[in-house]
Write a protein that holds these residues in place. Sequence first.
Motif, mmCIF file in Angstrom:
data_model
loop_
_atom_site.group_PDB
_atom_site.id
_atom_site.type_symbol
_atom_site.label_atom_id
_atom_site.label_comp_id
_atom_site.label_asym_id
_atom_site.label_seq_id
_atom_site.Cartn_x
_atom_site.Cartn_y
_atom_site.Cartn_z
ATOM 1 N N LEU A 296 0.723 -1.168 0.056
ATOM 2 C CA LEU A 296 0.019 -0.142 -0.056
ATOM 3 C C LEU A 296 0.961 1.358 0.011
ATOM 4 O O LEU A 296 0.210 2.380 -0.209
ATOM 5 N N GLY A 297 2.183 1.232 0.243
ATOM 6 C CA GLY A 297 2.914 2.286 0.220
ATOM 7 C C GLY A 297 2.532 3.211 1.532
ATOM 8 O O GLY A 297 2.440 4.610 1.122
ATOM 9 N N THR A 298 2.528 2.819 2.531
ATOM 10 C CA THR A 298 2.103 3.668 3.661
ATOM 11 C C THR A 298 3.408 4.349 4.399
ATOM 12 O O THR A 298 4.404 3.870 4.105
ATOM 13 N N SER A 299 3.076 5.747 5.021
ATOM 14 C CA SER A 299 3.864 6.304 5.814
ATOM 15 C C SER A 299 3.920 5.966 7.227
ATOM 16 O O SER A 299 2.686 5.750 7.859
ATOM 17 N N THR A 300 4.744 6.116 8.071
ATOM 18 C CA THR A 300 4.936 5.805 9.603
ATOM 19 C C THR A 300 4.399 7.270 10.094
ATOM 20 O O THR A 300 4.541 8.230 9.388
ATOM 21 N N LEU A 301 3.766 7.443 11.389
ATOM 22 C CA LEU A 301 3.640 8.547 11.984
ATOM 23 C C LEU A 301 4.918 9.460 11.969
ATOM 24 O O LEU A 301 4.864 10.704 12.160
ATOM 25 N N ALA A 302 5.990 8.846 12.714
ATOM 26 C CA ALA A 302 7.193 9.480 12.545
ATOM 27 C C ALA A 302 7.712 10.251 11.509
ATOM 28 O O ALA A 302 7.910 11.356 11.274
ATOM 29 N N GLN A 303 7.521 9.344 10.058
ATOM 30 C CA GLN A 303 7.891 10.093 8.829
ATOM 31 C C GLN A 303 6.726 11.415 8.612
ATOM 32 O O GLN A 303 7.077 12.276 8.074
ATOM 33 N N ILE A 369 -6.411 -0.207 11.645
ATOM 34 C CA ILE A 369 -6.985 0.412 10.595
ATOM 35 C C ILE A 369 -6.164 1.095 9.424
ATOM 36 O O ILE A 369 -4.792 1.300 9.797
ATOM 37 N N LEU A 370 -6.464 1.145 8.503
ATOM 38 C CA LEU A 370 -5.716 1.839 7.197
ATOM 39 C C LEU A 370 -6.457 2.965 7.043
ATOM 40 O O LEU A 370 -7.792 3.157 7.134
ATOM 41 N N ALA A 371 -5.779 4.204 7.038
ATOM 42 C CA ALA A 371 -6.276 5.497 6.998
ATOM 43 C C ALA A 371 -5.557 6.540 5.941
ATOM 44 O O ALA A 371 -4.612 6.142 5.745
ATOM 45 N N ASP A 395 -10.971 -0.934 8.328
ATOM 46 C CA ASP A 395 -10.374 -2.168 9.090
ATOM 47 C C ASP A 395 -9.332 -2.930 8.308
ATOM 48 O O ASP A 395 -9.446 -3.336 7.183
ATOM 49 N N VAL A 396 -8.037 -2.857 8.796
ATOM 50 C CA VAL A 396 -7.052 -3.492 7.999
ATOM 51 C C VAL A 396 -7.720 -5.142 7.697
ATOM 52 O O VAL A 396 -7.016 -5.419 6.556
ATOM 53 N N LYS A 397 -8.143 -5.740 8.483
ATOM 54 C CA LYS A 397 -8.587 -7.016 8.110
ATOM 55 C C LYS A 397 -9.560 -7.148 7.113
ATOM 56 O O LYS A 397 -9.912 -8.269 6.549
ATOM 57 N N GLN A 398 -10.230 -6.097 6.733
ATOM 58 C CA GLN A 398 -11.366 -6.014 5.728
ATOM 59 C C GLN A 398 -10.880 -5.548 4.410
ATOM 60 O O GLN A 398 -11.408 -5.258 3.413
ATOM 61 N N ILE A 399 -9.325 -5.287 4.288
ATOM 62 C CA ILE A 399 -8.649 -4.635 2.945
ATOM 63 C C ILE A 399 -8.950 -5.683 2.031
ATOM 64 O O ILE A 399 -8.374 -6.720 1.991
ATOM 65 N N ASP A 400 -9.540 -5.128 0.854
ATOM 66 C CA ASP A 400 -9.482 -6.023 -0.397
ATOM 67 C C ASP A 400 -9.335 -4.944 -1.558
ATOM 68 O O ASP A 400 -9.084 -3.955 -1.554
#
Length: 535
Positions: A296-303, A369-371, A395-400
């Motif tokens: 998904l190419g996500t960023s961390t909160l620190a970044q 969660i994915l946000a 919800d991360v578990k419901q990602i499709d």
Amino acid sequence: SGAMVYQAQVMQIASKLANYSLGEGDVLRRAMGKKDMKEMTKQREKFLAGCIKNAIAEDVAGRIFDKMEKFAEYGFNKSHAAAYGYLTYVTAYLKAHYPGEWLAALMTCDRDDTAKLAKFTFEGKQMGIPILPPNINESYAHFASTSSGIRFAMSGIKGVGANVVEAIVEERAARGPFKSLYDFVKRIDSKRVGKKAVELLIDSGSFDHIGWHRDEMKASLDAMFDEAMRAQKDKASGVLSLFQKLEENDTALFSKPPKLAKLATKEEQFFREKELLGIFLSGHPLDLYKPLIKRLGTSTLAQIEEIEKEGVFRTTLLIEEVSPRVSSKTQKKFVILMVSDASGTKCELPIWPELYEEKQLCIVENKLILAVVSKETKMGKSGGELSLQCKWLCDVKQIDENAVQACDIAYDKAKFQIARAQGFQKAKDAKKQGDKQMSEKEKGKEKEKAKEKVQLQPKISILLDLEKLKASHILKLQNEIQSQARGEHLIEIAFFEKEEKRAILFVDRKWTVSNVQTLEMALRDIPSFIEVKNI
């Protein structure tokens, strides 16, 4: 030039340079420390006056006072400064030369503060010092530095008291490490270490080195305690069973884990561990979704926090706390979340009413969660500051594939909204700047017009003799001018001495006269009056 180190030196400087007594110097020091501006203004004048008496230039004295004022905001008295300085030096030395022992000591001091433990755990990772889960054969009442990292303290486990830890450490020191869970149950004093305490030790990871699943160990405890108690009773009565003989030779009892229909997941174990230790130690729930997160190419909160400008980001988060709120304007419900990620970084994230109504089933504690979040400028009392806003979540578990597509749409929409807002702001700023420039031009034109009007407006000069002038003459002159106010002639008063002009007084423009001849006739009764001239 020297540098002030102690508060007492402020008093000493005031005494030597400005003749302050020690009592007066203490008043000055206290005023500086408390930032009492009214008292500081008085003290500044007094200090400068005292320095001038001692032949110290006023500008030099002012600079010295400024330095004293700045220092006093954070300076300590000598006894405090010396002690703090020594502690700072020793702490820095220990951190540089014994980082493991230093960090372990800090964690021991703050073992009851989970926020600080999380902070120290993260700092340990940055320093290359792993924080290891508790281990029944290696942990103590304190956090211990080992060659592999810092071993978590058994006393840091919620519900495990000092008496339990003391009993374990004493038995281990007397008869060596525990070879298995049953070896532990058999050897430990059950009056000091009960079944509940052992369950807590298991859930915290203290027996993970045995190789059994934590649920398998907990399921075996009843049988182990029963067998241990039976063996102790038999031993006390002098009975030696065949099984006891086998145990002494090869410890055959409880050599294999029991078969269970269902075992707790890794995620469930991580959350139970956090409940007991205050932090995720052996792993983080988001670690279980690393392949998905990478795709998904996500960023961390620190970044995200490091970026000092507006932007839009995809990120995966753990909801730690949910604080419900109600809007005072619309009376609609919204929530403020405390969220974190695998890096240990935490922040607040508001979920506004529209999104909350749509996604409230996902917004519960311990949910992953994915946000899509945006970093936007929020205007406040202290000006603009960057804050996070949630634009979309699931919800991360419901990602499709559908969820990924919805995430991309929300991401693009948020980027467009920020770009449009920035465009509006630029246009607004440009218009404001243009209006300001136009306003300045208009003001300039008005000033020119006013100047021209003044230049075109007729003016008279009232000549007075300084040698004969008295205060009563001025008062009478004022009364006569006021009686003809709001005319067209501007007024100036010229003072002469022996036919030489000494001074000119320009009367306020609101005091103008209409009939010059009438004014001149009235002024002839003033002994110092000479004449009225048209200019």
